[in-house]
Design a protein around this motif. Structure first.
Motif, PDB file in Angstrom:
ATOM      1  N   UNK A 187       0.829  -1.204   0.000  1.00  0.00           N
ATOM      2  CA  UNK A 187       0.000   0.000   0.000  1.00  0.00           C
ATOM      3  C   UNK A 187       0.867   1.259   0.000  1.00  0.00           C
ATOM      4  N   UNK A 188       1.908   1.175   0.818  1.00  0.00           N
ATOM      5  CA  UNK A 188       2.779   2.353   0.914  1.00  0.00           C
ATOM      6  C   UNK A 188       3.443   2.627  -0.431  1.00  0.00           C
ATOM      7  N   UNK A 189       3.862   1.526  -1.095  1.00  0.00           N
ATOM      8  CA  UNK A 189       4.505   1.721  -2.397  1.00  0.00           C
ATOM      9  C   UNK A 189       3.518   2.319  -3.393  1.00  0.00           C
ATOM     10  N   UNK A 190       2.261   1.790  -3.343  1.00  0.00           N
ATOM     11  CA  UNK A 190       1.223   2.345  -4.210  1.00  0.00           C
ATOM     12  C   UNK A 190       1.046   3.833  -3.966  1.00  0.00           C
ATOM     13  N   UNK A 191       0.948   4.136  -2.688  1.00  0.00           N
ATOM     14  CA  UNK A 191       0.733   5.536  -2.331  1.00  0.00           C
ATOM     15  C   UNK A 191       1.882   6.383  -2.837  1.00  0.00           C
ATOM     16  N   UNK A 192       3.101   5.850  -2.677  1.00  0.00           N
ATOM     17  CA  UNK A 192       4.245   6.638  -3.092  1.00  0.00           C
ATOM     18  C   UNK A 192       4.213   6.859  -4.610  1.00  0.00           C
ATOM     19  N   UNK A 193       3.866   5.785  -5.348  1.00  0.00           N
ATOM     20  CA  UNK A 193       3.788   5.929  -6.804  1.00  0.00           C
ATOM     21  C   UNK A 193       2.782   7.010  -7.161  1.00  0.00           C
ATOM     22  N   UNK A 194       1.640   6.979  -6.502  1.00  0.00           N
ATOM     23  CA  UNK A 194       0.637   7.990  -6.807  1.00  0.00           C
ATOM     24  C   UNK A 194       1.149   9.389  -6.521  1.00  0.00           C
ATOM     25  N   UNK A 195       1.824   9.512  -5.374  1.00  0.00           N
ATOM     26  CA  UNK A 195       2.339  10.839  -5.030  1.00  0.00           C
ATOM     27  C   UNK A 195       3.349  11.289  -6.067  1.00  0.00           C
ATOM     28  N   UNK A 196       4.152  10.315  -6.540  1.00  0.00           N
ATOM     29  CA  UNK A 196       5.179  10.716  -7.501  1.00  0.00           C
ATOM     30  C   UNK A 196       4.573  11.092  -8.845  1.00  0.00           C
ATOM     31  N   UNK A 197       3.526  10.368  -9.233  1.00  0.00           N
ATOM     32  CA  UNK A 197       2.951  10.664 -10.543  1.00  0.00           C
ATOM     33  C   UNK A 197       2.079  11.908 -10.529  1.00  0.00           C
ATOM     34  N   UNK A 198       1.501  12.139  -9.356  1.00  0.00           N
ATOM     35  CA  UNK A 198       0.606  13.286  -9.287  1.00  0.00           C
ATOM     36  C   UNK A 198       1.434  14.570  -9.343  1.00  0.00           C
ATOM     37  N   UNK A 199       1.034  15.465 -10.211  1.00  0.00           N
ATOM     38  CA  UNK A 199       1.769  16.713 -10.276  1.00  0.00           C
ATOM     39  C   UNK A 199       0.825  17.864  -9.972  1.00  0.00           C
ATOM     40  N   UNK A 200       1.448  18.878  -9.506  1.00  0.00           N
ATOM     41  CA  UNK A 200       0.669  20.052  -9.148  1.00  0.00           C
ATOM     42  C   UNK A 200       1.047  21.153 -10.121  1.00  0.00           C
ATOM     43  N   UNK A 201       0.074  21.846 -10.638  1.00  0.00           N
ATOM     44  CA  UNK A 201       0.372  22.944 -11.545  1.00  0.00           C
ATOM     45  C   UNK A 201       1.218  23.996 -10.858  1.00  0.00           C
ATOM     46  N   UNK A 202       2.091  24.612 -11.625  1.00  0.00           N
ATOM     47  CA  UNK A 202       2.974  25.603 -11.031  1.00  0.00           C
ATOM     48  C   UNK A 202       3.202  26.700 -12.058  1.00  0.00           C
ATOM     49  N   UNK A 203       3.273  27.897 -11.584  1.00  0.00           N
ATOM     50  CA  UNK A 203       3.541  29.004 -12.497  1.00  0.00           C
ATOM     51  C   UNK A 203       4.962  29.478 -12.277  1.00  0.00           C
ATOM     52  N   UNK A 204       5.719  29.484 -13.340  1.00  0.00           N
ATOM     53  CA  UNK A 204       7.110  29.914 -13.255  1.00  0.00           C
ATOM     54  C   UNK A 204       7.243  31.268 -13.932  1.00  0.00           C
ATOM     55  N   UNK A 205       7.777  32.188 -13.185  1.00  0.00           N
ATOM     56  CA  UNK A 205       7.952  33.534 -13.727  1.00  0.00           C
ATOM     57  C   UNK A 205       9.418  33.744 -14.047  1.00  0.00           C
ATOM     58  N   UNK A 206       9.718  33.985 -15.295  1.00  0.00           N
ATOM     59  CA  UNK A 206      11.108  34.253 -15.696  1.00  0.00           C
ATOM     60  C   UNK A 206      11.197  35.728 -16.042  1.00  0.00           C
ATOM     61  N   UNK A 207      12.026  36.424 -15.349  1.00  0.00           N
ATOM     62  CA  UNK A 207      12.161  37.839 -15.643  1.00  0.00           C
ATOM     63  C   UNK A 207      11.360  38.675 -14.684  1.00  0.00           C
ATOM     64  N   UNK A 208      11.249  39.989 -14.883  1.00  0.00           N
ATOM     65  CA  UNK A 208      11.712  40.746 -16.038  1.00  0.00           C
ATOM     66  C   UNK A 208      13.224  40.918 -16.131  1.00  0.00           C
ATOM     67  N   UNK A 209      13.954  40.559 -15.077  1.00  0.00           N
ATOM     68  CA  UNK A 209      15.399  40.716 -15.178  1.00  0.00           C
ATOM     69  C   UNK A 209      16.017  39.347 -15.074  1.00  0.00           C
ATOM     70  N   UNK A 210      16.400  38.805 -16.214  1.00  0.00           N
ATOM     71  CA  UNK A 210      16.961  37.464 -16.224  1.00  0.00           C
ATOM     72  C   UNK A 210      17.984  37.396 -17.344  1.00  0.00           C
ATOM     73  N   UNK A 211      19.125  36.810 -17.094  1.00  0.00           N
ATOM     74  CA  UNK A 211      20.167  36.815 -18.133  1.00  0.00           C
ATOM     75  C   UNK A 211      19.724  36.158 -19.433  1.00  0.00           C
ATOM     76  N   UNK A 212      18.823  35.189 -19.341  1.00  0.00           N
ATOM     77  CA  UNK A 212      18.428  34.475 -20.551  1.00  0.00           C
ATOM     78  C   UNK A 212      17.504  35.300 -21.418  1.00  0.00           C
TER      79      UNK A 212
END
Lengths: 168, 390
Positions: free
Chosen positions: B16-41
């Motif tokens: 069960x624990x392994x199952x749970x861990x797999x689920x936790x690993x596969x489950x992703x949470x949306x995330x917003x990444x802000x690059x800039x306004x001051x970024x070398x790239x």
């Protein structure tokens, strides 16, 4: 070392001199490249011909929290100004600001534009103004040397307890 | 009642624990990444807001406007000579190239034509600003991939080119050298020979970059097959310049619609690449620097003698009318639409800059890529913030 002494304003003069000497030759500069001047700043900091590292300036920190000095190079727009203020606030004290180029000094060629901040001294205190549009890399190096002179002659106690640096 | 042994219990719990861990690993949470306004790239102050799922980008949007300086509006209160100073600063790496289309548009309205010698000098400086611009791209691409050496080489060799520009125009960066009816000054003595020597250095820089970067396996893996733009999409988004040519679109305004410049007089080639990925964009720009140095070599041999200014009045009043001229700038097609009402200043100036269109493809292009690839794709698209926001 002598942080308590510095805060109480009882820093012995030789120690002040030693501390200032060390501070002046290990300036970590955060590059705030905005416009044309950023390229000249890149030429001054990154090119073999000008090579700012021989002056003891380290142009590497990726975060303002590691920096002693910020070079604001280029046009500051009203949209950008809050971000500049915010990152300047994140820098640890003592911090210094070099305003590079006419745009950052006073608005430059965009003195009558509706979207440009006319001078960053409206939002953060500036130590050295480097004029030019854009200034040559040599001019920026001269600005760094002037700032180092200023740091060498700085009274640490006054810096901590007294008035903020007067913008000249 | 079946007895459950401790061993069975343990197996059940671990499963069960392994199952749970797999689920936790596969489950992703949306995330917003802000690059800039001051970024070398981002080469300045572009801000990219990316919505991530794990390490993949679901949606990305560029936020422009951090470098908006209001050129089109302030150009309405500047005389024509002053506008040249202003438009220098749009694409700040290849400044001279910004002046040329504006001056050509004004010349068309005034119905004057620059004498051949001025035309030649213009073309030489135009190509030199292309080299000054693209050299930095070639070095910078390495930095974005983690190789810091090429940018030092780029700055070293760029200085030679800037020295040559400075000897003619007096300006290292913003020459402000083009005038309505010609150019400001004649070439200094011995300049053409020195320029040829510098072009030799530029070519050896290109070889160096080719050895340093393009052969590298890391470089190939980070750029090949990454950020592919098919030709039809490139056309839909209005890409121009090397970005379009890297998608296999054989289109170059220097060849196809050359106005007032000396390109038809020289023997040169438009480079295209069929792949359309980051590597192709790098490769096309590398070839363009080489080609530009060859163009300058040929032009330097055949600069005609004669005056450098046509006859124009001292106080320039452009007759009423409208003109549109675009040229192939280092970043792509750059054009000016000048509307004049017979005044000292333009009535309206519309600037079409290449980077604005080139960057408009990012929401389409960044969808589905991985986070580290954002940087290489943006670097290979190659924009300049002044050119986006104006």
């Amino acid at each position: 070392m002598g942080l308590g002494l510095v805060e109480s304003g009882k820093m012995p003069a030789p120690l002040t001199k030693l501390l200032n000497l060390s501070r002046k030759y290990s300036l970590w500069v955060y590059q705030w490249g905005l416009a044309c001047c950023a390229i000249e700043m890149g030429a001054a900091f990154g090119s073999p011909r000008y090579d700012v590292m021989r002056l003891g300036v380290i142009p590497l920190p990726a975060s303002p929290r590691q920096a002693d000095l910020v070079v604001i190079s280029g046009t500051v727009t009203d949209k950008m100004a809050p971000a500049i203020r915010r990152l300047w606030e994140q820098m640890p004290d003592p911090k210094y600001v070099i305003s590079m180029g006419s745009c950052a000094n006073c608005g430059g060629p965009y003195w009558d534009s509706y979207s440009v901040t006319k001078g960053i001294d409206q939002i953060i205190p500036v130590d050295v103004y480097v004029p030019g549009c854009p200034p040559r890399p040599e001019a920026l190096l001269e600005g760094v040397v002037l700032l180092q002179e200023r740091i060498q002659n700085e009274d640490m106690a006054a810096r901590w307890t007294g008035e903020p640096i007067v913008v000249e | 009642m079946t007895a459950v042994t401790d061993r069975q219990k343990l197996q059940y719990i671990t499963a069960r624990a392994a199952d749970a861990r797999v689920n936790v690993e596969l489950e992703t949470e949306g995330m917003t990444l802000n690059i800039g306004p001051q970024h070398p790239a981002t080469h300045g102050t572009l801000r990219i807001v990316a919505r991530l799922d794990g390490e993949q980008v679901i949606a990305a949007e560029p936020v422009a406007g951090y470098m908006h300086r209001g050129y089109e509006k302030i150009a309405e209160v500047r005389t024509y000579a002053q506008v040249t100073t202003l438009v220098n600063r749009i694409d700040w790496l290849g400044s001279f190239a910004n002046e040329v289309p504006f001056i050509l548009a004004a010349e068309r309205l005034m119905e004057v034509e620059a004498p051949p010698r001025a035309m030649w000098i213009r073309t030489i400086l135009f190509e030199m600003s292309r080299i000054a611009n693209l050299i930095l791209f070639l070095g910078d691409m390495g930095v974005q991939l983690g190789a810091i050496t090429p940018v030092f080489f780029a700055f070293r060799d760029r200085e030679y080119v800037l020295d040559q520009i400075e000897r003619v125009t007096g300006g290292r960066f913003h020459p402000n050298f083009d005038r309505i009816g010609g150019v400001k000054d004649d070439l200094p003595k011995g300049w053409l020979e020195d320029t040829k020597a510098v072009m030799e250095k530029v070519r050896s820089f290109c070889d160096e970059i080719e050895d340093l970067l393009m052969g590298s396996e890391v470089f190939q893996q980070r750029t090949r097959g990454i950020g592919i733009i098919p030709p039809d999409v490139a056309l839909q988004y209005g890409l121009s310049g090397a970005n379009a040519r890297a998608s296999g679109i054989d289109w170059d305004l220097r060849r196809d619609n050359c106005i007032g410049l000396a390109y038809p007089e020289v023997d040169w080639k438009v480079w295209t690449h069929p792949d359309g990925d980051s590597f192709a964009r790098f490769w096309v720009r590398l070839q363009e620097v080489r080609e530009a140095s060859r163009i300058i070599d040929q032009l330097a041999d055949g600069v005609p003698s004669g005056p450098i200014m046509a006859k124009v009045p001292r106080i320039i009043k452009v007759p009423a009318g409208e003109a549109w001229i675009s040229t192939e700038n280092p970043l792509g097609e750059m054009g000016y639409y000048v509307v004049s009402q017979g005044d000292l200043t333009p009535f309206r100036l519309k600037i079409r800059s290449a980077s604005f269109n080139n960057i408009s493809i990012t929401p389409w292009l960044l969808r589905g890529v991985y986070v580290p690839d954002i940087v290489t794709i943006l670097a290979s698209l190659y924009f300049i913030l002044g050119d986006i926001d104006r």
